[in-house]
Design a protein around this motif. Structure first.
Motif, PDB file in Angstrom:
ATOM      1  N   ASP A  97      67.711  91.362  40.790  1.00  0.00           N
ATOM      2  CA  ASP A  97      67.870  89.917  41.004  1.00  0.00           C
ATOM      3  C   ASP A  97      66.962  89.476  42.141  1.00  0.00           C
ATOM      4  OD1 ASP A  97      69.779  89.715  39.040  1.00  0.00           O
ATOM      5  OD2 ASP A  97      71.475  89.462  40.403  1.00  0.00           O
ATOM      6  N   ARG A 151      77.911  91.875  47.126  1.00  0.00           N
ATOM      7  CA  ARG A 151      77.070  91.832  45.921  1.00  0.00           C
ATOM      8  C   ARG A 151      77.917  91.599  44.679  1.00  0.00           C
ATOM      9  NH1 ARG A 151      74.993  96.704  48.080  1.00  0.00           N
ATOM     10  NH2 ARG A 151      75.743  97.775  46.227  1.00  0.00           N
ATOM     11  N   LYS A 177      70.568  82.989  45.285  1.00  0.00           N
ATOM     12  CA  LYS A 177      69.971  83.479  44.052  1.00  0.00           C
ATOM     13  C   LYS A 177      68.953  82.451  43.568  1.00  0.00           C
ATOM     14  CE  LYS A 177      72.423  85.915  41.152  1.00  0.00           C
ATOM     15  NZ  LYS A 177      73.473  86.352  40.201  1.00  0.00           N
ATOM     16  N   LEU A 208      66.298  86.840  45.294  1.00  0.00           N
ATOM     17  CA  LEU A 208      66.973  85.960  46.234  1.00  0.00           C
ATOM     18  C   LEU A 208      65.929  85.148  46.985  1.00  0.00           C
ATOM     19  CD1 LEU A 208      69.561  88.466  47.776  1.00  0.00           C
ATOM     20  CD2 LEU A 208      69.912  86.865  45.890  1.00  0.00           C
ATOM     21  N   ASN A 226      77.841  88.321  42.327  1.00  0.00           N
ATOM     22  CA  ASN A 226      77.227  88.707  41.050  1.00  0.00           C
ATOM     23  C   ASN A 226      75.732  88.987  41.220  1.00  0.00           C
ATOM     24  OD1 ASN A 226      77.389  89.344  38.327  1.00  0.00           O
ATOM     25  ND2 ASN A 226      76.896  87.281  37.669  1.00  0.00           N
ATOM     26  N   ILE A 227      75.388  89.705  42.292  1.00  0.00           N
ATOM     27  CA  ILE A 227      74.007  90.107  42.558  1.00  0.00           C
ATOM     28  C   ILE A 227      73.827  91.524  42.034  1.00  0.00           C
ATOM     29  CG2 ILE A 227      72.300  90.621  44.353  1.00  0.00           C
ATOM     30  CD1 ILE A 227      73.693  88.464  46.064  1.00  0.00           C
ATOM     31  N   LYS A 228      72.839  91.675  41.166  1.00  0.00           N
ATOM     32  CA  LYS A 228      72.564  92.974  40.553  1.00  0.00           C
ATOM     33  C   LYS A 228      71.162  93.437  40.933  1.00  0.00           C
ATOM     34  CE  LYS A 228      75.501  92.040  36.575  1.00  0.00           C
ATOM     35  NZ  LYS A 228      75.884  90.653  36.724  1.00  0.00           N
TER      36      LYS A 228
END
Length: 95
Positions: free
Chosen positions: A54, A45, A74, A56, A49-51
């Motif tokens: 977010d 993550r 993303k 997908l 840069n997956i927060k």
């Protein structure tokens, strides 16, 4: 040219530079629970840069009526991928 981790951290507008000459690798093995949920490891993550919050997109490939492969992307990078895939097809049809 691929962006570095510091470039990704400084900008929310990071665009994926994946293409025919990029490599794929197994990042981790995920387990699906009884509710169909899975956990993406924190290091994956962070690097992607997956927060929290977010979105997908689940992209699948089908063979003989069954899904054989899928990938996560993303949503904000999805339009670029669609454009990259469709542009050559549109050019070949004379449209």
């Amino acid at each position: 040219m691929a962006k570095t981790k510091s470039d990704r951290d400084s900008s929310d507008s990071f665009q994926c530079d994946c293409g025919p000459k990029t490599t794929c690798k197994v990042e981790s093995i995920l387990t699906i629970d009884d509710r169909g949920q899975m956990v993406l490891p924190k290091d994956v993550r962070d690097r992607a840069n997956i927060k929290s919050g977010d979105k997908l997109a689940l992209i699948s490939w089908e063979k003989e009526g069954s899904i054989c492969c899928f990938a996560l992307m993303k949503v904000e990078n999805l339009s670029g991928m669609i454009s990259d895939v469709l542009s050559p097809l549109m050019n070949n049809t004379g449209a």
